[in-house]
Design an enzyme around this catalytic site. Structure first.
Site, PDB file in Angstrom:
ATOM      1  N   ARG A 208       0.837  -1.201   0.000  1.00 31.57           N
ATOM      2  CA  ARG A 208       0.000   0.000   0.000  1.00 31.57           C
ATOM      3  C   ARG A 208       0.870   1.248   0.000  1.00 31.57           C
ATOM      4  O   ARG A 208       1.984   1.247   0.526  1.00 31.57           O
ATOM      5  CB  ARG A 208      -0.917   0.024   1.225  1.00 31.57           C
ATOM      6  CG  ARG A 208      -1.912  -1.117   1.305  1.00 31.57           C
ATOM      7  CD  ARG A 208      -2.727  -1.022   2.589  1.00 31.57           C
ATOM      8  NE  ARG A 208      -3.737  -2.076   2.676  1.00 31.57           N
ATOM      9  CZ  ARG A 208      -3.542  -3.257   3.257  1.00 31.57           C
ATOM     10  NH1 ARG A 208      -2.371  -3.528   3.802  1.00 31.57           N
ATOM     11  NH2 ARG A 208      -4.510  -4.152   3.301  1.00 31.57           N
ATOM     12  N   LYS A 249      -2.731  -1.422   8.313  1.00 33.31           N
ATOM     13  CA  LYS A 249      -4.192  -1.368   8.236  1.00 33.31           C
ATOM     14  C   LYS A 249      -4.841  -2.491   9.029  1.00 33.31           C
ATOM     15  O   LYS A 249      -5.849  -2.285   9.712  1.00 33.31           O
ATOM     16  CB  LYS A 249      -4.627  -1.425   6.769  1.00 33.31           C
ATOM     17  CG  LYS A 249      -6.111  -1.180   6.569  1.00 33.31           C
ATOM     18  CD  LYS A 249      -6.443  -1.051   5.098  1.00 33.31           C
ATOM     19  CE  LYS A 249      -7.923  -0.716   4.904  1.00 33.31           C
ATOM     20  NZ  LYS A 249      -8.262  -0.562   3.473  1.00 33.31           N
ATOM     21  N   ARG A 329      -1.348  -1.000  -6.830  1.00 36.33           N
ATOM     22  CA  ARG A 329      -1.681  -2.190  -6.038  1.00 36.33           C
ATOM     23  C   ARG A 329      -2.733  -3.019  -6.752  1.00 36.33           C
ATOM     24  O   ARG A 329      -2.650  -4.258  -6.786  1.00 36.33           O
ATOM     25  CB  ARG A 329      -2.153  -1.746  -4.661  1.00 36.33           C
ATOM     26  CG  ARG A 329      -2.580  -2.852  -3.703  1.00 36.33           C
ATOM     27  CD  ARG A 329      -2.827  -2.244  -2.330  1.00 36.33           C
ATOM     28  NE  ARG A 329      -3.571  -3.098  -1.418  1.00 36.33           N
ATOM     29  CZ  ARG A 329      -3.009  -4.006  -0.629  1.00 36.33           C
ATOM     30  NH1 ARG A 329      -1.706  -4.212  -0.678  1.00 36.33           N
ATOM     31  NH2 ARG A 329      -3.749  -4.717   0.205  1.00 36.33           N
ATOM     32  N   HIS A 352      -4.303  -9.146   3.131  1.00 35.15           N
ATOM     33  CA  HIS A 352      -5.714  -9.274   3.484  1.00 35.15           C
ATOM     34  C   HIS A 352      -5.882 -10.422   4.472  1.00 35.15           C
ATOM     35  O   HIS A 352      -5.192 -11.436   4.383  1.00 35.15           O
ATOM     36  CB  HIS A 352      -6.562  -9.534   2.231  1.00 35.15           C
ATOM     37  CG  HIS A 352      -6.577  -8.384   1.280  1.00 35.15           C
ATOM     38  ND1 HIS A 352      -6.833  -8.533  -0.061  1.00 35.15           N
ATOM     39  CD2 HIS A 352      -6.360  -7.058   1.480  1.00 35.15           C
ATOM     40  CE1 HIS A 352      -6.781  -7.354  -0.645  1.00 35.15           C
ATOM     41  NE2 HIS A 352      -6.494  -6.444   0.264  1.00 35.15           N
ATOM     42  N   TYR A 362     -11.273  -6.435  -5.658  1.00 36.25           N
ATOM     43  CA  TYR A 362     -10.523  -6.655  -6.891  1.00 36.25           C
ATOM     44  C   TYR A 362     -11.177  -7.666  -7.828  1.00 36.25           C
ATOM     45  O   TYR A 362     -10.543  -8.153  -8.741  1.00 36.25           O
ATOM     46  CB  TYR A 362      -9.110  -7.156  -6.552  1.00 36.25           C
ATOM     47  CG  TYR A 362      -8.332  -6.233  -5.663  1.00 36.25           C
ATOM     48  CD1 TYR A 362      -7.710  -5.103  -6.179  1.00 36.25           C
ATOM     49  CD2 TYR A 362      -8.205  -6.481  -4.305  1.00 36.25           C
ATOM     50  CE1 TYR A 362      -6.993  -4.254  -5.374  1.00 36.25           C
ATOM     51  CE2 TYR A 362      -7.489  -5.637  -3.470  1.00 36.25           C
ATOM     52  CZ  TYR A 362      -6.877  -4.516  -4.020  1.00 36.25           C
ATOM     53  OH  TYR A 362      -6.166  -3.678  -3.208  1.00 36.25           O
TER      54      TYR A 362
END
Length: 387
Positions: A208, A249, A329, A352, A362
């Site tokens: 990211r 994140k 990304r 993730h 995505y």
């Protein structure tokens, strides 16, 4: 003979300057011993007394009545000034931008005590014609939190914003990915710019933008341990971001990513360039240890990266208005998926916690084929350079 008022009934007098009757009563004293007086005014004695009764009812409800001119803008500015302590700088800037761009111009002049749920409903409906649903939620949250703060400080009896529903806004700009040809063109165009290593690492590892802006040299291993069994490749440790507190994140986002050879080469070149920057800057150099830093060693902000990336996109023959750094990304996911890397592996490389987010965000870039990151990228771009 007129009847004398009982103690606690307050006073009633004619204000010649205002041409109104003023009813007043003392409701207490400040810690300094100063009287706290509440007043009501009207064209007649009865009206003045009625207004005073209304004021006293509010006082009995626990409200220290705000000035009659206290507006929505006053509430929003108070929240922006004092209600965001401990929040990340970027969040503060975003709240200020949304509030000053959408709330204050439209509702700011409205007296807070007179703001109604109907006013807010009409405002939201009008905003829904131009704003995306996500932006609409954020603007609503700014107003709601401002009025909540004002209510907690006895400026208003209730928060009418909480009574309103958020309508559906416009569709936001969908994320997209570069094709392989566009990705090759972007890499070639970036090679003559200061952003080259950033573009290479972002596109070939899927990190990211907030993770790369926080990356330090102590978390970069350009040598690896080839003599170990099994060998350890060159890598970057994505353990921090520019978010508040420096956390990534999600917990799964703390990950170590193997570096494709093209990343290793680009980062070595980038370190040499940074050594030259350090010598030129002299005493002005800031020893932050940041990898993707300014010419004096300071951390880049998101706007710096966006501007530099748009210049690279233009050099690559792309419309700079259509592309942002975060789509590198997305392109990483697209290229891997097209080359047969499994959804589970892509989710791990992206940090993730599972495949749900990968699929949801995505999906338009994923292909249901089976077969990881650095090895696949080396193969893809080695073939691309030979073509």
């Amino acid at each position: 003979m007129s009847k004398r008022r009982s103690r606690g009934d307050g006073g009633l007098h004619w204000d010649e300057a205002r041409q109104r009757w003023i009813a007043s009563v003392t409701v207490g004293y400040t810690p300094a011993g100063k009287r706290i007086v509440r007043r009501g005014s009207g064209k007649t004695k009865t009206e003045a007394k009625s207004k005073l009764k209304e004021v006293l009812r509010d006082h009995e409800d626990g409200l220290t009545i705000a000035p009659q001119g206290f507006t929505v803008a006053d509430a929003v500015n108070d929240w922006l000034s004092y209600g965001l302590s401990g929040v990340a700088k970027g969040t503060i800037e975003k709240c200020g931008y949304l509030s000053r761009g959408h709330i204050i111009p439209d509702l700011g002049a409205r007296k807070l005590r007179e703001l109604s749920a109907e006013d807010v409903d009409r405002w939201l409906a009008e905003k829904a014609k131009t704003l995306s649903t996500r932006t609409l939620r954020e603007v609503y949250a700014c107003l709601n939190r401002s009025i909540n703060r004002a209510m907690a400080r006895d400026k208003v009896k209730r928060n009418v914003v909480a009574l309103c529903s958020i309508p559906k806004g416009q569709e936001g700009r969908p994320s997209k990915s570069l094709t392989l040809e566009q990705a090759k063109a972007l890499l070639n165009a970036a090679e003559t710019t200061r952003l080259y290593a950033y573009v290479v690492v972002s596109l070939l590892t899927g990190a990211r933008t907030e993770e790369l802006r926080a990356l330090t040299w102590e978390h970069v291993d350009l040598e690896g341990r080839p003599d170990d069994d099994p060998p350890v490749p060159p890598s970057i440790q994505v353990w921090h971001s520019v978010r508040a507190g420096g956390d990534t994140k999600t917990r799964k986002s703390r990950r170590t990513l193997a570096l494709p050879l093209r990343c290793v080469t680009a980062l070595r070149r980038h370190r040499q360039m940074q050594d030259r920057d350090r010598k030129r800057a002299g005493a002005d150099w800031q020893p932050t240890g940041i990898v993707f830093a300014s010419s004096v060693g300071t951390e880049l902000d998101a706007a710096n990266v966006r501007r530099a990336f748009r210049r690279v996109a233009k050099l690559a023959g792309l419309d700079p208005r259509d592309w942002t750094p975060r789509e590198l990304r997305h392109s990483f996911v697209s290229v891997l998926s097209s080359s047969g890397v499994s959804l589970e592996d892509i989710a791990d490389l992206c940090g993730h916690s599972g495949t749900t987010v990968t699929e949801k965000v995505y999906r338009h870039q994923l292909r249901p084929v089976l077969l990881s990151g650095a090895v696949a990228m080396d193969r893809i771009f080695a073939l691309a350079s030979e073509a």
